[in-house]
Design a protein around this motif. Structure first.
Motif, PDB file in Angstrom:
ATOM      1  N   CYS A  55      -3.626  -6.345   0.472  1.00 48.97           N
ATOM      2  CA  CYS A  55      -2.372  -5.667   0.165  1.00 48.97           C
ATOM      3  C   CYS A  55      -2.384  -4.276   0.797  1.00 48.97           C
ATOM      4  O   CYS A  55      -3.426  -3.642   0.866  1.00 48.97           O
ATOM      5  CB  CYS A  55      -2.217  -5.513  -1.341  1.00 48.97           C
ATOM      6  N   PRO A  56      -1.216  -3.773   1.217  1.00 47.94           N
ATOM      7  CA  PRO A  56      -1.167  -2.427   1.782  1.00 47.94           C
ATOM      8  C   PRO A  56      -1.594  -1.378   0.754  1.00 47.94           C
ATOM      9  O   PRO A  56      -1.299  -1.489  -0.430  1.00 47.94           O
ATOM     10  CB  PRO A  56       0.301  -2.229   2.144  1.00 47.94           C
ATOM     11  N   ASN A  57      -2.303  -0.397   1.227  1.00 52.36           N
ATOM     12  CA  ASN A  57      -2.706   0.732   0.404  1.00 52.36           C
ATOM     13  C   ASN A  57      -1.658   1.822   0.609  1.00 52.36           C
ATOM     14  O   ASN A  57      -1.397   2.215   1.737  1.00 52.36           O
ATOM     15  CB  ASN A  57      -4.090   1.212   0.850  1.00 52.36           C
ATOM     16  N   PRO A  58      -1.029   2.324  -0.442  1.00 57.50           N
ATOM     17  CA  PRO A  58       0.009   3.338  -0.284  1.00 57.50           C
ATOM     18  C   PRO A  58      -0.472   4.596   0.431  1.00 57.50           C
ATOM     19  O   PRO A  58       0.324   5.311   1.024  1.00 57.50           O
ATOM     20  CB  PRO A  58       0.440   3.677  -1.715  1.00 57.50           C
ATOM     21  N   LYS A  59      -1.773   4.849   0.408  1.00 63.20           N
ATOM     22  CA  LYS A  59      -2.319   6.033   1.087  1.00 63.20           C
ATOM     23  C   LYS A  59      -2.507   5.776   2.573  1.00 63.20           C
ATOM     24  O   LYS A  59      -2.883   6.674   3.314  1.00 63.20           O
ATOM     25  CB  LYS A  59      -3.650   6.430   0.453  1.00 63.20           C
ATOM     26  N   GLY A  60      -2.283   4.549   3.027  1.00 60.49           N
ATOM     27  CA  GLY A  60      -2.388   4.217   4.440  1.00 60.49           C
ATOM     28  C   GLY A  60      -3.796   3.983   4.924  1.00 60.49           C
ATOM     29  O   GLY A  60      -4.023   3.824   6.105  1.00 60.49           O
ATOM     30  N   GLU A  61      -4.764   3.945   4.016  1.00 57.87           N
ATOM     31  CA  GLU A  61      -6.142   3.728   4.412  1.00 57.87           C
ATOM     32  C   GLU A  61      -6.400   2.221   4.503  1.00 57.87           C
ATOM     33  O   GLU A  61      -5.497   1.451   4.756  1.00 57.87           O
ATOM     34  CB  GLU A  61      -7.069   4.397   3.397  1.00 57.87           C
ATOM     35  N   LYS A  89      -6.874  -1.646   3.589  1.00 59.89           N
ATOM     36  CA  LYS A  89      -6.073  -2.477   2.678  1.00 59.89           C
ATOM     37  C   LYS A  89      -6.856  -2.768   1.405  1.00 59.89           C
ATOM     38  O   LYS A  89      -8.068  -2.895   1.424  1.00 59.89           O
ATOM     39  CB  LYS A  89      -5.683  -3.781   3.362  1.00 59.89           C
ATOM     40  N   TRP A  90      -6.133  -2.858   0.314  1.00 59.92           N
ATOM     41  CA  TRP A  90      -6.723  -3.245  -0.957  1.00 59.92           C
ATOM     42  C   TRP A  90      -6.769  -4.754  -1.031  1.00 59.92           C
ATOM     43  O   TRP A  90      -6.016  -5.434  -0.345  1.00 59.92           O
ATOM     44  CB  TRP A  90      -5.888  -2.710  -2.109  1.00 59.92           C
TER      45      TRP A  90
END
Length: 83
Positions: A22-28, A30-31
């Motif tokens: 899943c995308p990481n909101p911090k842009g780092e 992926k989760w």
């Protein structure tokens, strides 16, 4: 290359769990969201150590610890000792 049987990926695959990145909101990086065979989310956005602990706590590891599995392996000399 196949995942090691006692890595989180190997444990989850062997027991019918599904991994979704899943995308990481911090842009780092992926989760990961981990679903059990019933489709329920059991882990979300945790690190390697938490995934390994989940595997241990839920009996997903193989019966042979990694150190024992490596003894007598054809790529490991008998007198290698602790590397």
């Amino acid at each position: 290359m196949a995942a090691h049987p006692d890595s989180p990926n190997g444990c989850f695959a062997r027991h019918g769990y599904r991994i979704e990145k899943c995308p990481n909101p911090k842009g780092e990086l992926k989760w990961r969201r981990i679903y059990n065979p019933a489709g329920e989310v059991v882990l979300y956005a945790v690190g390697y150590d938490a995934e390994m602990q989940f595997c241990k706590d839920n009996g997903l590891l193989t019966a042979t610890p990694l150190e024992e599995a490596q003894i007598g392996h054809p790529c490991r000399p008998v007198n290698a000792g602790d590397l």
